[in-house]
Motif scaffolding. Sequence first.
Motif, PDB file in Angstrom:
ATOM      1  N   GLY A 149       0.822  -1.209   0.000  1.00 29.35           N
ATOM      2  CA  GLY A 149       0.000   0.000   0.000  1.00 29.35           C
ATOM      3  C   GLY A 149       0.854   1.256   0.000  1.00 29.35           C
ATOM      4  N   PHE A 150       1.951   1.203   0.738  1.00 33.76           N
ATOM      5  CA  PHE A 150       2.838   2.370   0.764  1.00 33.76           C
ATOM      6  C   PHE A 150       3.478   2.586  -0.602  1.00 33.76           C
ATOM      7  CE2 PHE A 150       6.750   4.709   1.420  1.00 33.76           C
ATOM      8  CZ  PHE A 150       6.254   5.811   2.095  1.00 33.76           C
ATOM      9  N   ALA A 151       3.811   1.508  -1.281  1.00 29.23           N
ATOM     10  CA  ALA A 151       4.361   1.637  -2.636  1.00 29.23           C
ATOM     11  C   ALA A 151       3.336   2.312  -3.551  1.00 29.23           C
ATOM     12  CB  ALA A 151       4.761   0.267  -3.189  1.00 29.23           C
ATOM     13  N   GLU A 152       2.055   1.964  -3.395  1.00 32.82           N
ATOM     14  CA  GLU A 152       1.007   2.623  -4.188  1.00 32.82           C
ATOM     15  C   GLU A 152       0.861   4.089  -3.789  1.00 32.82           C
ATOM     16  OE1 GLU A 152      -2.754   1.039  -5.203  1.00 32.82           O
ATOM     17  OE2 GLU A 152      -2.035  -1.033  -5.029  1.00 32.82           O
ATOM     18  N   LEU A 153       0.913   4.362  -2.499  1.00 32.08           N
ATOM     19  CA  LEU A 153       0.838   5.746  -2.003  1.00 32.08           C
ATOM     20  C   LEU A 153       1.972   6.567  -2.609  1.00 32.08           C
ATOM     21  CD1 LEU A 153      -0.439   7.716   0.319  1.00 32.08           C
ATOM     22  CD2 LEU A 153       1.638   7.075   1.540  1.00 32.08           C
ATOM     23  N   TYR A 154       3.174   6.021  -2.568  1.00 38.28           N
ATOM     24  CA  TYR A 154       4.335   6.709  -3.119  1.00 38.28           C
ATOM     25  C   TYR A 154       4.158   6.948  -4.619  1.00 38.28           C
ATOM     26  CZ  TYR A 154       9.115   7.753  -4.478  1.00 38.28           C
ATOM     27  OH  TYR A 154      10.221   8.356  -5.015  1.00 38.28           O
ATOM     28  N   GLY A 155       3.753   5.921  -5.334  1.00 34.85           N
ATOM     29  CA  GLY A 155       3.565   6.056  -6.782  1.00 34.85           C
ATOM     30  C   GLY A 155       2.494   7.073  -7.145  1.00 34.85           C
ATOM     31  N   ALA A 156       1.449   7.116  -6.358  1.00 25.72           N
ATOM     32  CA  ALA A 156       0.334   8.018  -6.655  1.00 25.72           C
ATOM     33  C   ALA A 156       0.641   9.476  -6.311  1.00 25.72           C
ATOM     34  CB  ALA A 156      -0.912   7.565  -5.893  1.00 25.72           C
ATOM     35  N   TYR A 157       1.475   9.714  -5.306  1.00 27.11           N
ATOM     36  CA  TYR A 157       1.639  11.070  -4.800  1.00 27.11           C
ATOM     37  C   TYR A 157       3.055  11.634  -4.861  1.00 27.11           C
ATOM     38  CZ  TYR A 157      -3.101  10.547  -3.114  1.00 27.11           C
ATOM     39  OH  TYR A 157      -4.457  10.361  -3.049  1.00 27.11           O
ATOM     40  N   ARG A 158       4.024  10.862  -5.333  1.00 27.88           N
ATOM     41  CA  ARG A 158       5.402  11.368  -5.319  1.00 27.88           C
ATOM     42  C   ARG A 158       5.566  12.611  -6.198  1.00 27.88           C
ATOM     43  NH1 ARG A 158       7.012   6.496  -8.623  1.00 27.88           N
ATOM     44  NH2 ARG A 158       7.073   7.340 -10.715  1.00 27.88           N
ATOM     45  N   GLY A 159       4.951  12.617  -7.367  1.00 24.98           N
ATOM     46  CA  GLY A 159       5.061  13.773  -8.254  1.00 24.98           C
ATOM     47  C   GLY A 159       4.436  15.010  -7.644  1.00 24.98           C
ATOM     48  N   LEU A 160       3.297  14.838  -7.032  1.00 30.45           N
ATOM     49  CA  LEU A 160       2.596  15.943  -6.400  1.00 30.45           C
ATOM     50  C   LEU A 160       3.404  16.498  -5.225  1.00 30.45           C
ATOM     51  CD1 LEU A 160      -0.080  17.558  -6.174  1.00 30.45           C
ATOM     52  CD2 LEU A 160      -0.831  15.785  -4.577  1.00 30.45           C
ATOM     53  N   VAL A 161       3.936  15.616  -4.391  1.00 27.17           N
ATOM     54  CA  VAL A 161       4.735  16.058  -3.241  1.00 27.17           C
ATOM     55  C   VAL A 161       5.999  16.766  -3.723  1.00 27.17           C
ATOM     56  CG1 VAL A 161       6.077  15.272  -1.241  1.00 27.17           C
ATOM     57  CG2 VAL A 161       3.802  14.320  -1.662  1.00 27.17           C
ATOM     58  N   PHE A 162       6.669  16.195  -4.723  1.00 29.13           N
ATOM     59  CA  PHE A 162       7.899  16.826  -5.228  1.00 29.13           C
ATOM     60  C   PHE A 162       7.604  18.187  -5.847  1.00 29.13           C
ATOM     61  CE2 PHE A 162      10.916  17.853  -8.546  1.00 29.13           C
ATOM     62  CZ  PHE A 162      12.096  17.846  -7.816  1.00 29.13           C
ATOM     63  N   SER A 163       6.572  18.245  -6.671  1.00 32.66           N
ATOM     64  CA  SER A 163       6.210  19.503  -7.319  1.00 32.66           C
ATOM     65  C   SER A 163       5.905  20.582  -6.280  1.00 32.66           C
ATOM     66  CB  SER A 163       4.996  19.276  -8.222  1.00 32.66           C
ATOM     67  OG  SER A 163       4.553  20.478  -8.772  1.00 32.66           O
ATOM     68  N   THR A 164       5.169  20.217  -5.261  1.00 29.76           N
ATOM     69  CA  THR A 164       4.847  21.169  -4.200  1.00 29.76           C
ATOM     70  C   THR A 164       6.116  21.590  -3.456  1.00 29.76           C
ATOM     71  OG1 THR A 164       2.686  20.114  -3.945  1.00 29.76           O
ATOM     72  CG2 THR A 164       3.421  21.551  -2.155  1.00 29.76           C
ATOM     73  N   ALA A 165       6.956  20.622  -3.134  1.00 26.78           N
ATOM     74  CA  ALA A 165       8.204  20.924  -2.424  1.00 26.78           C
ATOM     75  C   ALA A 165       9.094  21.845  -3.256  1.00 26.78           C
ATOM     76  CB  ALA A 165       8.948  19.630  -2.092  1.00 26.78           C
ATOM     77  N   LEU A 166       9.132  21.616  -4.561  1.00 27.24           N
ATOM     78  CA  LEU A 166       9.938  22.459  -5.440  1.00 27.24           C
ATOM     79  C   LEU A 166       9.403  23.887  -5.467  1.00 27.24           C
ATOM     80  CD1 LEU A 166      12.292  22.668  -7.429  1.00 27.24           C
ATOM     81  CD2 LEU A 166      10.720  21.937  -9.236  1.00 27.24           C
ATOM     82  N   ARG A 167       8.099  24.037  -5.532  1.00 25.00           N
ATOM     83  CA  ARG A 167       7.504  25.381  -5.544  1.00 25.00           C
ATOM     84  C   ARG A 167       7.707  26.091  -4.213  1.00 25.00           C
ATOM     85  NH1 ARG A 167       6.544  22.914  -9.680  1.00 25.00           N
ATOM     86  NH2 ARG A 167       5.530  23.638 -11.526  1.00 25.00           N
ATOM     87  N   LEU A 168       7.694  25.327  -3.124  1.00 28.34           N
ATOM     88  CA  LEU A 168       7.882  25.940  -1.809  1.00 28.34           C
ATOM     89  C   LEU A 168       9.337  26.328  -1.560  1.00 28.34           C
ATOM     90  CD1 LEU A 168       5.669  23.595   0.396  1.00 28.34           C
ATOM     91  CD2 LEU A 168       5.167  25.964  -0.257  1.00 28.34           C
ATOM     92  N   SER A 169      10.249  25.424  -1.911  1.00 29.77           N
ATOM     93  CA  SER A 169      11.658  25.651  -1.582  1.00 29.77           C
ATOM     94  C   SER A 169      12.403  26.429  -2.666  1.00 29.77           C
ATOM     95  CB  SER A 169      12.370  24.314  -1.357  1.00 29.77           C
ATOM     96  OG  SER A 169      12.460  23.582  -2.568  1.00 29.77           O
ATOM     97  N   GLY A 170      11.996  26.247  -3.919  1.00 34.63           N
ATOM     98  CA  GLY A 170      12.661  26.937  -5.018  1.00 34.63           C
ATOM     99  C   GLY A 170      13.957  26.280  -5.474  1.00 34.63           C
ATOM    100  N   ARG A 171      14.333  25.172  -4.860  1.00 34.30           N
ATOM    101  CA  ARG A 171      15.585  24.489  -5.238  1.00 34.30           C
ATOM    102  C   ARG A 171      15.322  23.000  -5.434  1.00 34.30           C
ATOM    103  NH1 ARG A 171      19.888  24.523  -1.643  1.00 34.30           N
ATOM    104  NH2 ARG A 171      21.149  23.991  -3.442  1.00 34.30           N
ATOM    105  N   TRP A 172      15.842  22.472  -6.517  1.00 36.30           N
ATOM    106  CA  TRP A 172      15.643  21.066  -6.872  1.00 36.30           C
ATOM    107  C   TRP A 172      16.142  20.133  -5.763  1.00 36.30           C
ATOM    108  CZ3 TRP A 172      13.206  19.494 -11.325  1.00 36.30           C
ATOM    109  CH2 TRP A 172      13.252  18.122 -11.614  1.00 36.30           C
ATOM    110  N   ALA A 173      17.350  20.356  -5.296  1.00 35.57           N
ATOM    111  CA  ALA A 173      17.933  19.484  -4.267  1.00 35.57           C
ATOM    112  C   ALA A 173      17.119  19.535  -2.972  1.00 35.57           C
ATOM    113  CB  ALA A 173      19.384  19.877  -3.996  1.00 35.57           C
ATOM    114  N   ASP A 174      16.680  20.724  -2.593  1.00 34.46           N
ATOM    115  CA  ASP A 174      15.855  20.849  -1.382  1.00 34.46           C
ATOM    116  C   ASP A 174      14.528  20.121  -1.564  1.00 34.46           C
ATOM    117  OD1 ASP A 174      17.835  22.366  -0.203  1.00 34.46           O
ATOM    118  OD2 ASP A 174      16.821  24.289  -0.530  1.00 34.46           O
ATOM    119  N   ALA A 175      13.957  20.223  -2.755  1.00 35.84           N
ATOM    120  CA  ALA A 175      12.686  19.548  -3.031  1.00 35.84           C
ATOM    121  C   ALA A 175      12.853  18.026  -2.943  1.00 35.84           C
ATOM    122  CB  ALA A 175      12.152  19.950  -4.400  1.00 35.84           C
ATOM    123  N   GLU A 176      13.966  17.517  -3.450  1.00 36.34           N
ATOM    124  CA  GLU A 176      14.228  16.078  -3.342  1.00 36.34           C
ATOM    125  C   GLU A 176      14.330  15.658  -1.880  1.00 36.34           C
ATOM    126  OE1 GLU A 176      17.767  15.743  -5.739  1.00 36.34           O
ATOM    127  OE2 GLU A 176      16.613  15.072  -7.488  1.00 36.34           O
TER     128      GLU A 176
END
Length: 186
Positions: free
Chosen positions: A21-48
């Motif tokens: 289930g966690f693998a599905e959670l990760y697959g379903a939301y990783r792009g959304l979490v990364f995109s949000t983190a990138l917009r918040l932090s402004g840096r690729w490495a920080d978003a990762e």
Amino acid sequence: MRETDCPDPVRKALLDDLDEGFAELYGAYRGLVFSTALRLSGRWADAEDLTAETFLRAYRALAGYERARIATLQPRAWLMTILMNIWRNCARTRSRKPPPELQDQPIEEADPAQDVEEAAVRRETGDELAGLLGLLPEEQRVAVVLRHVVDLPVSEIATVLRIPQGTVKSHVSRGLRRLRALGGAR
């Protein structure tokens, strides 16, 4: 349609088997979490880093949750709450430490299967948007990102940010107005 109005395959998978289930959670939301983190932090490495830490904390939390709690979980809002808490803590820690020396940023490698012109246009637009978002006051930037990048409803943003819905609407409206003004000034 809200997340709670439909059966959620991720929630069901988490109830059936935490690891799968966690693998599905990760697959379903990783792009959304990364995109949000990138917009918040402004840096690729920080978003990762923010993305990795968000999913690590999510897994640890899920391991301690009872089935009833998982059954009512709203994964998108829950992950955004975890991300926001980590981001705030990192920002607070950074503000207490002197900034490190600037280092060369690693060069991102292009995907050979991707159309080069399309990738360049998307990257330029993304960079411009990230730059404009970075000019907004924090409360407006966060509200705009959660509403228009993550596509959370106002009620979920209010829950994530722990502020009234009216305040969320105000931050989004003011942020969009300011983005339009900043975009026209360039």
